[in-house]
Write a protein that holds these residues in place. Sequence first.
Motif, PDB file in Angstrom:
ATOM      1  N   VAL A  27       0.826  -1.204   0.000  1.00 37.60           N
ATOM      2  CA  VAL A  27       0.000   0.000   0.000  1.00 37.60           C
ATOM      3  C   VAL A  27       0.866   1.261   0.000  1.00 37.60           C
ATOM      4  O   VAL A  27       0.559   2.229  -0.707  1.00 37.60           O
ATOM      5  CB  VAL A  27      -0.964  -0.008   1.207  1.00 37.60           C
ATOM      6  N   ALA A  28       1.951   1.257   0.754  1.00 39.14           N
ATOM      7  CA  ALA A  28       2.807   2.448   0.832  1.00 39.14           C
ATOM      8  C   ALA A  28       3.416   2.778  -0.531  1.00 39.14           C
ATOM      9  O   ALA A  28       3.455   3.949  -0.932  1.00 39.14           O
ATOM     10  CB  ALA A  28       3.898   2.248   1.875  1.00 39.14           C
ATOM     11  N   LEU A  29       3.878   1.762  -1.256  1.00 37.38           N
ATOM     12  CA  LEU A  29       4.433   2.000  -2.594  1.00 37.38           C
ATOM     13  C   LEU A  29       3.354   2.470  -3.560  1.00 37.38           C
ATOM     14  O   LEU A  29       3.592   3.353  -4.390  1.00 37.38           O
ATOM     15  CB  LEU A  29       5.082   0.730  -3.136  1.00 37.38           C
ATOM     16  N   TRP A  30       2.180   1.877  -3.465  1.00 36.11           N
ATOM     17  CA  TRP A  30       1.078   2.294  -4.320  1.00 36.11           C
ATOM     18  C   TRP A  30       0.729   3.760  -4.070  1.00 36.11           C
ATOM     19  O   TRP A  30       0.531   4.529  -5.003  1.00 36.11           O
ATOM     20  CB  TRP A  30      -0.141   1.407  -4.061  1.00 36.11           C
ATOM     21  N   PHE A  31       0.691   4.142  -2.792  1.00 32.30           N
ATOM     22  CA  PHE A  31       0.358   5.518  -2.445  1.00 32.30           C
ATOM     23  C   PHE A  31       1.446   6.480  -2.929  1.00 32.30           C
ATOM     24  O   PHE A  31       1.146   7.555  -3.444  1.00 32.30           O
ATOM     25  CB  PHE A  31       0.160   5.638  -0.925  1.00 32.30           C
ATOM     26  N   SER A  32       2.716   6.092  -2.806  1.00 31.00           N
ATOM     27  CA  SER A  32       3.816   6.924  -3.317  1.00 31.00           C
ATOM     28  C   SER A  32       3.693   7.113  -4.823  1.00 31.00           C
ATOM     29  O   SER A  32       3.883   8.218  -5.339  1.00 31.00           O
ATOM     30  CB  SER A  32       5.167   6.279  -3.003  1.00 31.00           C
ATOM     31  N   ALA A  33       3.399   6.036  -5.514  1.00 32.85           N
ATOM     32  CA  ALA A  33       3.244   6.120  -6.971  1.00 32.85           C
ATOM     33  C   ALA A  33       2.062   7.011  -7.325  1.00 32.85           C
ATOM     34  O   ALA A  33       2.153   7.850  -8.235  1.00 32.85           O
ATOM     35  CB  ALA A  33       3.052   4.724  -7.556  1.00 32.85           C
ATOM     36  N   LEU A  34       0.977   6.851  -6.608  1.00 32.70           N
ATOM     37  CA  LEU A  34      -0.219   7.646  -6.856  1.00 32.70           C
ATOM     38  C   LEU A  34       0.069   9.135  -6.683  1.00 32.70           C
ATOM     39  O   LEU A  34      -0.306   9.952  -7.527  1.00 32.70           O
ATOM     40  CB  LEU A  34      -1.337   7.204  -5.911  1.00 32.70           C
ATOM     41  N   LEU A  35       0.748   9.489  -5.593  1.00 30.02           N
ATOM     42  CA  LEU A  35       1.078  10.900  -5.343  1.00 30.02           C
ATOM     43  C   LEU A  35       2.064  11.456  -6.359  1.00 30.02           C
ATOM     44  O   LEU A  35       2.106  12.659  -6.590  1.00 30.02           O
ATOM     45  CB  LEU A  35       1.635  11.065  -3.931  1.00 30.02           C
ATOM     46  N   SER A  36       2.861  10.578  -6.966  1.00 28.53           N
ATOM     47  CA  SER A  36       3.862  11.023  -7.943  1.00 28.53           C
ATOM     48  C   SER A  36       3.333  11.047  -9.363  1.00 28.53           C
ATOM     49  O   SER A  36       4.066  11.372 -10.292  1.00 28.53           O
ATOM     50  CB  SER A  36       5.085  10.103  -7.877  1.00 28.53           C
ATOM     51  N   GLY A  37       2.092  10.659  -9.547  1.00 32.33           N
ATOM     52  CA  GLY A  37       1.499  10.710 -10.879  1.00 32.33           C
ATOM     53  C   GLY A  37       1.720   9.458 -11.700  1.00 32.33           C
ATOM     54  O   GLY A  37       1.475   9.451 -12.898  1.00 32.33           O
ATOM     55  N   ASN A  39       0.575   5.854 -12.734  1.00 25.38           N
ATOM     56  CA  ASN A  39      -0.690   5.135 -12.728  1.00 25.38           C
ATOM     57  C   ASN A  39      -0.447   3.644 -12.539  1.00 25.38           C
ATOM     58  O   ASN A  39      -0.163   2.928 -13.485  1.00 25.38           O
ATOM     59  CB  ASN A  39      -1.442   5.405 -14.035  1.00 25.38           C
ATOM     60  N   LEU A  40      -0.538   3.179 -11.294  1.00 28.86           N
ATOM     61  CA  LEU A  40      -0.419   1.766 -10.959  1.00 28.86           C
ATOM     62  C   LEU A  40      -1.624   1.370 -10.120  1.00 28.86           C
ATOM     63  O   LEU A  40      -2.065   2.143  -9.272  1.00 28.86           O
ATOM     64  CB  LEU A  40       0.837   1.500 -10.123  1.00 28.86           C
ATOM     65  N   LEU A  62       9.807   3.977 -11.995  1.00 25.47           N
ATOM     66  CA  LEU A  62       8.677   4.601 -12.683  1.00 25.47           C
ATOM     67  C   LEU A  62       8.456   6.032 -12.203  1.00 25.47           C
ATOM     68  O   LEU A  62       8.153   6.923 -13.006  1.00 25.47           O
ATOM     69  CB  LEU A  62       7.407   3.773 -12.472  1.00 25.47           C
ATOM     70  N   ILE A  63       8.630   6.258 -10.909  1.00 24.49           N
ATOM     71  CA  ILE A  63       8.478   7.611 -10.364  1.00 24.49           C
ATOM     72  C   ILE A  63       9.567   8.518 -10.913  1.00 24.49           C
ATOM     73  O   ILE A  63       9.293   9.639 -11.360  1.00 24.49           O
ATOM     74  CB  ILE A  63       8.486   7.581  -8.824  1.00 24.49           C
ATOM     75  N   THR A  64      10.808   8.048 -10.919  1.00 22.85           N
ATOM     76  CA  THR A  64      11.923   8.847 -11.439  1.00 22.85           C
ATOM     77  C   THR A  64      11.719   9.160 -12.914  1.00 22.85           C
ATOM     78  O   THR A  64      11.941  10.289 -13.351  1.00 22.85           O
ATOM     79  CB  THR A  64      13.251   8.100 -11.231  1.00 22.85           C
ATOM     80  N   ALA A  65      11.306   8.150 -13.677  1.00 15.84           N
ATOM     81  CA  ALA A  65      11.072   8.363 -15.107  1.00 15.84           C
ATOM     82  C   ALA A  65       9.946   9.367 -15.323  1.00 15.84           C
ATOM     83  O   ALA A  65      10.056  10.256 -16.180  1.00 15.84           O
ATOM     84  CB  ALA A  65      10.725   7.034 -15.781  1.00 15.84           C
ATOM     85  N   ASN A  66       8.891   9.256 -14.562  1.00 18.42           N
ATOM     86  CA  ASN A  66       7.763  10.176 -14.688  1.00 18.42           C
ATOM     87  C   ASN A  66       8.199  11.608 -14.371  1.00 18.42           C
ATOM     88  O   ASN A  66       7.860  12.544 -15.097  1.00 18.42           O
ATOM     89  CB  ASN A  66       6.632   9.739 -13.756  1.00 18.42           C
ATOM     90  N   LYS A  67       8.953  11.771 -13.303  1.00 19.91           N
ATOM     91  CA  LYS A  67       9.431  13.105 -12.931  1.00 19.91           C
ATOM     92  C   LYS A  67      10.438  13.642 -13.938  1.00 19.91           C
ATOM     93  O   LYS A  67      10.560  14.853 -14.116  1.00 19.91           O
ATOM     94  CB  LYS A  67      10.055  13.092 -11.528  1.00 19.91           C
ATOM     95  N   GLY A  68      11.171  12.733 -14.595  1.00 19.17           N
ATOM     96  CA  GLY A  68      12.151  13.152 -15.596  1.00 19.17           C
ATOM     97  C   GLY A  68      11.565  13.322 -16.984  1.00 19.17           C
ATOM     98  O   GLY A  68      12.276  13.650 -17.932  1.00 19.17           O
ATOM     99  N   ARG A  74       5.543  -0.008 -17.695  1.00 20.41           N
ATOM    100  CA  ARG A  74       5.809  -0.796 -16.492  1.00 20.41           C
ATOM    101  C   ARG A  74       6.200  -2.227 -16.810  1.00 20.41           C
ATOM    102  O   ARG A  74       7.114  -2.779 -16.210  1.00 20.41           O
ATOM    103  CB  ARG A  74       4.583  -0.804 -15.572  1.00 20.41           C
ATOM    104  N   THR A  75       5.527  -2.834 -17.774  1.00 24.30           N
ATOM    105  CA  THR A  75       5.816  -4.232 -18.085  1.00 24.30           C
ATOM    106  C   THR A  75       7.219  -4.402 -18.651  1.00 24.30           C
ATOM    107  O   THR A  75       7.892  -5.380 -18.344  1.00 24.30           O
ATOM    108  CB  THR A  75       4.772  -4.817 -19.056  1.00 24.30           C
TER     109      THR A  75
END
Length: 138
Positions: A27-37, A39-40, A62-68, A74-75
């Motif tokens: 859940v914590a990773l999902w929430f981090s991904a969600l807050l970072s934009g 989509n998982l 995925l978060i780093t790539a999204n921010k960059g 993902r697959t």
Amino acid sequence: MNDISTIILLIVSVLIGIPVFFYLVPVALWFSALLSGVNLTLMELIFMRLRKSPIQDIVMGLITANKGGIPINRTELEAHALAGGNTANVINGLVAAKHAGLKLSFKNACSSDFKGIDLVKLVHKEVELRKEEEKIFE
């Protein structure tokens, strides 16, 4: 006596079930991904856990790539990780290449990663070479 054993069984089930739930459902990773934009879904993360994928590395990548500003599938990133690749090297190399104005495809980045090449260092070397060439032709 039957009611007491039922209550004890229920308490033990809850005490065992909660850690198992939080292991299977990150859940914590999902929430981090969600807050970072990124989509998982929780189901994707659960299936990644069942496939024994390095979830932390993939989600952070995925978060780093999204921010960059790098669109990453993902697959494909998960497949690279499951094949033994270094997802951080690939993502950081792609972000560095984009910021340096260089074209680097995900496929080429993965190939270089499997050869043991540090992609960020490679990008920095390429930038230095281009600066030197500009000085020569001025």
